[in-house]
Design a protein around this motif. Structure first.
Motif, short mmCIF file in Angstrom:
data_model
loop_
_atom_site.label_atom_id
_atom_site.label_comp_id
_atom_site.label_asym_id
_atom_site.label_seq_id
_atom_site.Cartn_x
_atom_site.Cartn_y
_atom_site.Cartn_z
N TRP A 15 0.89 -1.21 0.02
CA TRP A 15 -0.06 0.06 0.02
C TRP A 15 0.95 1.19 -0.22
CZ3 TRP A 15 -5.27 -1.22 0.06
CH2 TRP A 15 -5.55 -2.38 0.58
N GLN A 41 -7.89 2.72 -4.82
CA GLN A 41 -7.57 1.45 -5.51
C GLN A 41 -5.97 1.51 -6.29
OE1 GLN A 41 -10.66 -0.34 -7.73
NE2 GLN A 41 -12.22 1.24 -7.04
N LEU A 87 -3.00 0.52 -4.26
CA LEU A 87 -2.53 -0.71 -3.62
C LEU A 87 -2.13 -1.60 -4.83
CD1 LEU A 87 -3.56 -3.60 -2.37
CD2 LEU A 87 -6.01 -3.30 -3.47
N PHE A 122 -0.31 -5.54 -6.08
CA PHE A 122 -0.49 -6.95 -5.70
C PHE A 122 1.30 -7.33 -6.28
CE2 PHE A 122 -4.71 -6.29 -6.19
CZ PHE A 122 -5.37 -7.27 -5.38
#
Lengths: 453, 453
Positions: B175, B192, B195, B197
């Protein structure tokens, strides 16, 4: 009603970061930064201790839940980031003195030696206030964070969990309570005959031991369980000392209570060795009207994107994106997932002529737990009847908004329960076992000869 | 000497339960119950913070060390049971405000996702004071507690450690610092696009991410390393921000210092990005004679059974049971293990005509670290010369007896260092990075587009 007059309600508080209502974080009295704010948890723990709660409870997940619906997830506070329970609880132990500290930890992605050390250490640090809620994880996404192709099947997870719990319990018994002589003059630190090697070789684990932490003050931290499946109930009957459960009606709760307690006999355990504590989602008001308005205010804050994604998930991931949210639920395609839950929701919608919006509001607040909104007296009535009618030994309180909802409960509902003689005015003891009225377990090695190496 | 006048000594304290001398627990001023006594650690942490120490440090092991010599082990306090570091440090975070909190954790028997969560949480709880000493474990017995047939080879462990550290660092960046909007009015909790992955697929780990803990206040907890092998030095040069090391002479320490700092360039790192802190075993006295007497008193408390087993282990597990402990070291059989250490000890024994007893006393106190016994002024002299001659950026102080030895250091040596302008009088900042003068790391994803899923 077989309750003795000495028997008291047990109270836990389930500290879901900003509170249990999915839109609770938007409430003016919610700490929206709960997921990164240690001081928030200090305040909650000290408030619960002021209210003489038996314990506080933290759930856990080793993955972001709901990442497949990022648009919805980005509007939910409590699921994205939060403090790791087994790191948070020792810090809370240092700023409290009596309240029990229960952390959730999975047997699926942990090792028993590592987890036994952590809970034993928490029990030492807190002076005997640790509890472990064993879960097997139901979150497919965790596998992908732990180098696995897929999450193990339900039966495999429970098989592993059973061996895991047995290994952990025996590791806690590695040293007898009186193993440490610490004799400065003779130079003997521990008595070799009071040290036990485990030498466990099972289907899932090989663990030689001994644990390098002394036997916990409680003997074993209190064992908590929350699985509702057949395998989960059996695991609870065998190992659990506290059972958390989601029960939406007193009738269902009485059945569950009787079932788990009767299963215990098969494992040579008495009904009172297991304390059953259903979750209660609470909104407290000075009047019934004020409580209803508080709840309505929370429902107003619920974003349709969030409500729809929650409802869709509960219905087995059906696509509701084209539907009118102020119209009735459309005919649903057949689904393999969550058939039971889908049928219940569809039935309720037909019966009560609910719109999609009505329906998602119903699932957003209490997440399947019993919801009680009312005055302190009304809530105390509800707790009292569940307790006296053997639907519960106690309750896991789930305030809709934190910290405000816990303050309300402690300031208003706790004194009402105390007036009725249903709840303690002072802690009975210093350990969680003392307060819950649970026995201190004997060591596995008590009847065995010396060290088994 | 290239030290600027602004440059200050960094101080850590290595909290080995009853102190670093193996017989220290028998001293009248030692807390013999240190391994189960949380209040002991609270006192130590608060004393070190009163002394403006940069950090406190805890070592770790996931097995009982030395179980093959139970007779000897039963006479040693600090190796049998102790509180688990990652459970103890959060509790100490709650009762301190400035001191850094460094826990050792192995990459061999942990999972990166689980460990990243714990250190990130510790960093949040402590307001940016966490540090991680990455080890690969050198304890064969750990394998047997983690369902493995044998401990992995050195090269495999370092290979895994390197990937482990990289995955953990990227998980901490899941984050962005400003990802959480927490906008109650719009209902948007996080952005969003902030964030990320990880989607890591490596040789040892597959980790999708993101971490379910917000980015730590320090960006990353401070990375500590202590490996002295070639692989360990390279890992340090690549990742470490603090390096702990055992150095018995200033000449050797200068070589090590120069070597690690020069290796850093290969990884685009500046020499000042790595703080090198050798361990210093200390006994402080009001006079040199008093310090010598204190040390002699400890040596007197050393049980021959313990001394012989330590010496035997250092010599590569040779059997000394038949030898006269007040006679010379016998001719030793060839051994495969610890050849270098054996040769050094044998050479010292021949040169200085040491008896077996002399020799085991030499290894019992400082465990290979530099030992300084003297007045506050003498110890300050030693620290000053190592610091100014670039053998060290700071020191990891290892008191022989705890809590007494730390009190002595804080009450006498710290003020002397302050008088000389070599050590802070007040903390410079609130985070461990601030105090050590380390940069806050940029996010791995800072130069990458949005989420990488």
């Amino acid at each position: 009603m077989s309750r003795s007059r000495q028997d008291k309600i047990r109270l836990g508080v389930f500290l879901y970061p900003t509170g249990h209502h999915v839109a609770g974080w938007r409430h003016p009295e919610a700490a929206a930064d709960a997921g990164t704010n240690f001081r928030h948890y200090v305040e909650l723990a000290q408030t619960a201790e002021r209210g003489k709660f038996d314990l506080l409870f933290l759930s856990d997940s080793s993955a972001l839940r709901g990442a497949e619906h990022l648009e919805s997830l980005s509007r939910i506070a409590s699921r994205s980031v939060f403090l790791e329970p087994l790191t948070l609880l020792p810090a809370l132990a240092a700023v409290t003195s009596h309240i029990g500290l229960v952390a959730t930890a999975t047997s699926t992605y942990n090792e028993p030696y590592a987890l036994a050390r952590k809970f034993a250490t928490l029990d030492h640090i807190s002076g005997g206030r640790a509890g472990w809620n064993l879960i097997t994880s139901n979150n497919e996404a965790e596998a992908q964070n732990f180098s696995r192709d897929k999450h193990p099947e339900h039966a495999d997870r429970y098989d592993r969990a059973q061996e895991f719990a047995a290994v952990v319990a025996r590791l806690w018994d590695s040293w007898d309570d009186d193993a440490f002589l610490r004799d400065k003059s003779s130079g003997v630190f521990f008595d070799q005959d009071k040290l036990h090697f485990l030498n466990h070789r099972g289907e899932h684990f090989s663990v030689k031991g001994p644990l390098n932490v002394a036997r916990p003050p409680q003997g074993h931290p209190v064992q908590v369980q929350a699985g509702a499946s057949e395998a989960g109930r059996d695991l609870a009957a065998q190992f659990a000392e506290v059972v958390f459960t989601a029960q939406s009606s007193i009738a269902g709760a009485r059945d569950f209570y009787a079932d788990v307690k009767s299963r215990a006999a098969a494992y040579d355990r008495a009904p009172e060795d297991i304390k059953i504590m259903p979750g209660f989602s609470t909104v407290v008001g000075a009047s019934a009207t004020e409580a209803a308005e508080k709840h309505a205010q929370l429902q107003e804050l619920l974003d349709p994107v969030v409500g729809l994604s929650l409802l869709s998930a509960m219905l087995g991931n059906v696509d509701l994106s084209g539907a009118d949210i102020d119209g009735p639920l459309p005919e649903l395609p057949a689904t393999n997932a969550g058939k039971g839950r889908q049928a219940l929701l569809v039935e309720a919608a037909r019966r009560d002529k609910l719109t999609i919006r009505d329906l998602y509001k119903q699932v957003a607040g209490a997440r399947g737990h019993h919801a009680v909104h009312g005055t302190a007296s009304q809530i105390a009535d509800e707790l009292e009847s569940w307790f006296l009618e053997e639907a519960a030994d106690g309750f896991n309180i789930m305030p809709a908004v934190l910290p405000a909802g816990l303050n309300d409960f402690v300031d208003h509902v706790v004194p009402e329960l105390q007036r009725r003689g249903l709840f303690r005015r002072e802690y009975e003891g210093r350990t969680l076992r003392d307060n819950l009225g649970l026995k201190r377990p004997q060591s596995y090695f008590a009847s065995k000869p010396g060290k088994t190496d």
